[in-house]
Design a protein around this motif. Structure first.
Motif, PDB file in Angstrom:
ATOM      1  N   THR A 168     -40.463 -32.229 -28.093  1.00  0.00           N
ATOM      2  CA  THR A 168     -40.334 -31.954 -29.533  1.00  0.00           C
ATOM      3  C   THR A 168     -40.192 -33.227 -30.348  1.00  0.00           C
ATOM      4  O   THR A 168     -40.468 -33.228 -31.554  1.00  0.00           O
ATOM      5  CB  THR A 168     -39.090 -31.082 -29.800  1.00  0.00           C
ATOM      6  OG1 THR A 168     -37.913 -31.830 -29.449  1.00  0.00           O
ATOM      7  CG2 THR A 168     -39.143 -29.778 -29.020  1.00  0.00           C
ATOM      8  N   SER A 191     -49.880 -24.121 -28.034  1.00  0.00           N
ATOM      9  CA  SER A 191     -48.733 -24.357 -28.895  1.00  0.00           C
ATOM     10  C   SER A 191     -47.842 -23.131 -28.946  1.00  0.00           C
ATOM     11  O   SER A 191     -48.296 -22.034 -29.277  1.00  0.00           O
ATOM     12  CB  SER A 191     -49.202 -24.702 -30.318  1.00  0.00           C
ATOM     13  OG  SER A 191     -48.117 -24.702 -31.226  1.00  0.00           O
ATOM     14  N   ASP A 198     -45.586 -22.884 -31.132  1.00  0.00           N
ATOM     15  CA  ASP A 198     -45.371 -22.629 -32.556  1.00  0.00           C
ATOM     16  C   ASP A 198     -46.235 -21.473 -33.044  1.00  0.00           C
ATOM     17  O   ASP A 198     -45.836 -20.718 -33.937  1.00  0.00           O
ATOM     18  CB  ASP A 198     -45.684 -23.886 -33.372  1.00  0.00           C
ATOM     19  CG  ASP A 198     -44.697 -25.012 -33.094  1.00  0.00           C
ATOM     20  OD1 ASP A 198     -43.525 -24.698 -32.822  1.00  0.00           O
ATOM     21  OD2 ASP A 198     -45.100 -26.180 -33.137  1.00  0.00           O
TER      22      ASP A 198
END
Length: 408
Positions: A184, A72, A74
């Motif tokens: 996304t 990830s 993120d």
């Protein structure tokens, strides 16, 4: 610095039709001679290549040192900067271990890590490729791909300020996010999120101080935006229509396209083990995007547009060190010949670095960034994926991987 004479090698220059048996002499960091016949012996170290291939180091035109080959992106936002710097150092080592002596930075997850890594490589503090450092991605609030690693700008004035600050910090490249990324499921590949005025402001400020502008541009409109506003490097270029192809052909001496094909391919076919099955990838449009990319990239290659390999390695299903997969895609998907692919990964690397007379060729006067390969990439491009076949890796005439390790 190693003054070296390579004998019994097949010289593979990206501007040639194929390998030529001969010898290559390296002195003071540069190739001094390259010839089909024997060269004088002047006390250099002699490497008997045993019929192996001697070629230029490779270029990845879309590199993220700060991507950590994890699941990830993120998670990168919360990584402490000290830990994140170590990630970049490790990425740099992996890339040069893989035969990449030139890499173009395409966004740093934190403000100055790319710059620090480039400077440490140049100072000889850490191993790594020649590197064009980038700052954080610049995106509008509506077009952010990954929150926390992106600098948000809105309007031409904010864009100008952000670009000026990054150039002042010492970046080589500016990276804009013009289109979305469909994984996304909120910003989409076919949509465009930045205005012409914002893109133009970035180009004006960057070019004012000699920096390049690159753009994540998958949508048709964003590709044309790049071409209208003077962007130098177009990443992805997934949805090229006839008008965009015409515009690219008109600017073919000014632009570079780096599609990052392996991201599309691997996200569609190889991400299931990491929790992203093919059905999910197809549902958000990755099969459609790959098919359109192949058609459009074949067309612009036919028209002489400079298309380079490399892109978006550092995800879980596209880890650093597997970058040469892109070379295989050029052959298998885009119908490049192996020699056209080698030229894209070497000669065009020198051009995108702005140093076409110093980088990317096996020719007198060029910097000695060389690979000694146990195999012939001009007949089997996949040999470059096997790190064990990279018997020697030289940069600036210095050994990163000495053939002595292979008993030579």
């Amino acid at each position: 610095m190693s003054n070296t004479l390579f004998t019994n090698v097949n010289i593979l220059d990206g501007n040639a039709e194929g390998p030529v048996a001969g010898e290559v002499s390296v002195a003071d960091g540069r190739i001094s001679e390259a010839a089909a016949g024997a060269l004088p012996r002047n006390g250099q170290r002699v490497i008997d290549g045993r019929g192996m291939t001697l070629m230029s180091g490779l270029c990845d035109a879309h590199t993220h040192f700060t991507w950590n080959s994890g699941g990830s992106l993120d998670a990168l936002a919360g990584m402490p900067v000290e830990d994140h710097t170590i990630v970049a150092v490790e990425s740099a080592r992996i890339l040069i271990d893989s035969g990449y002596t030139m890499c173009v930075g395409a966004a740093s997850a934190k403000e100055r890590i790319d710059i620090a890594a480039r400077d440490a490589i140049d100072a000889g503090m850490i191993p790594g490729p020649r590197y064009l450092a980038c700052g954080q991605e610049l995106a509008t609030p509506a077009g952010v791909l990954v929150y926390g690693i992106t600098r948000e700008v809105s309007g031409a004035e904010e864009m100008s300020r952000a670009v000026r600050e990054m150039c002042g910090q010492g970046v080589d490249n500016i990276k804009l996010i013009l289109s979305g990324e469909s994984i996304t499921e909120r910003v989409w590949a076919k949509d465009t999120y930045m205005t012409d005025e914002e893109v133009r402001a970035a180009v004006v400020e960057a070019h004012r101080v000699g920096k390049k502008v690159a753009a994540h541009a998958r949508s048709t409109d964003s590709i044309k935006q790049c071409l209208r506003q003077g962007v130098d490097i177009i990443y992805h270029a997934s949805y090229i229509d006839d008008e965009a192809a015409d515009m690219m052909e008109e600017r073919r001496d000014d632009i570079f396209v780096a599609p990052g094909l392996h991201w599309l391919y691997a996200t569609l076919y190889e991400a299931a083990d990491f929790g992203y099955p093919q059905e999910a990838a197809e549902a958000v449009g990755y099969k459609d995007e790959l098919e359109h990319s192949i058609i459009g990239l074949k067309e612009i290659h036919r028209r002489g547009v400079r298309v380079l390999p490399g892109g978006d390695y550092g995800f879980a299903w596209t880890p650093h060190g597997t970058n040469a997969r892109d070379l295989q895609h050029f052959v298998d998907l885009l119908d490049f010949t192996p020699m056209e692919t080698i030229r894209s990964a070497t000669v065009l690397g020198g051009e995108i670095f702005g140093r076409p007379d110093e980088l990317g060729r096996v020719a007198p006067g060029y910097l000695a960034d060389l690979l000694l390969v146990n195999g012939d990439p001009s007949s089997d491009i996949t040999v470059l994926q096997n790190h064990d076949k990279l018997v020697g890796i030289m940069k600036d005439g210095k050994w990163h991987k000495d053939p002595a390790m292979a008993g030579m």
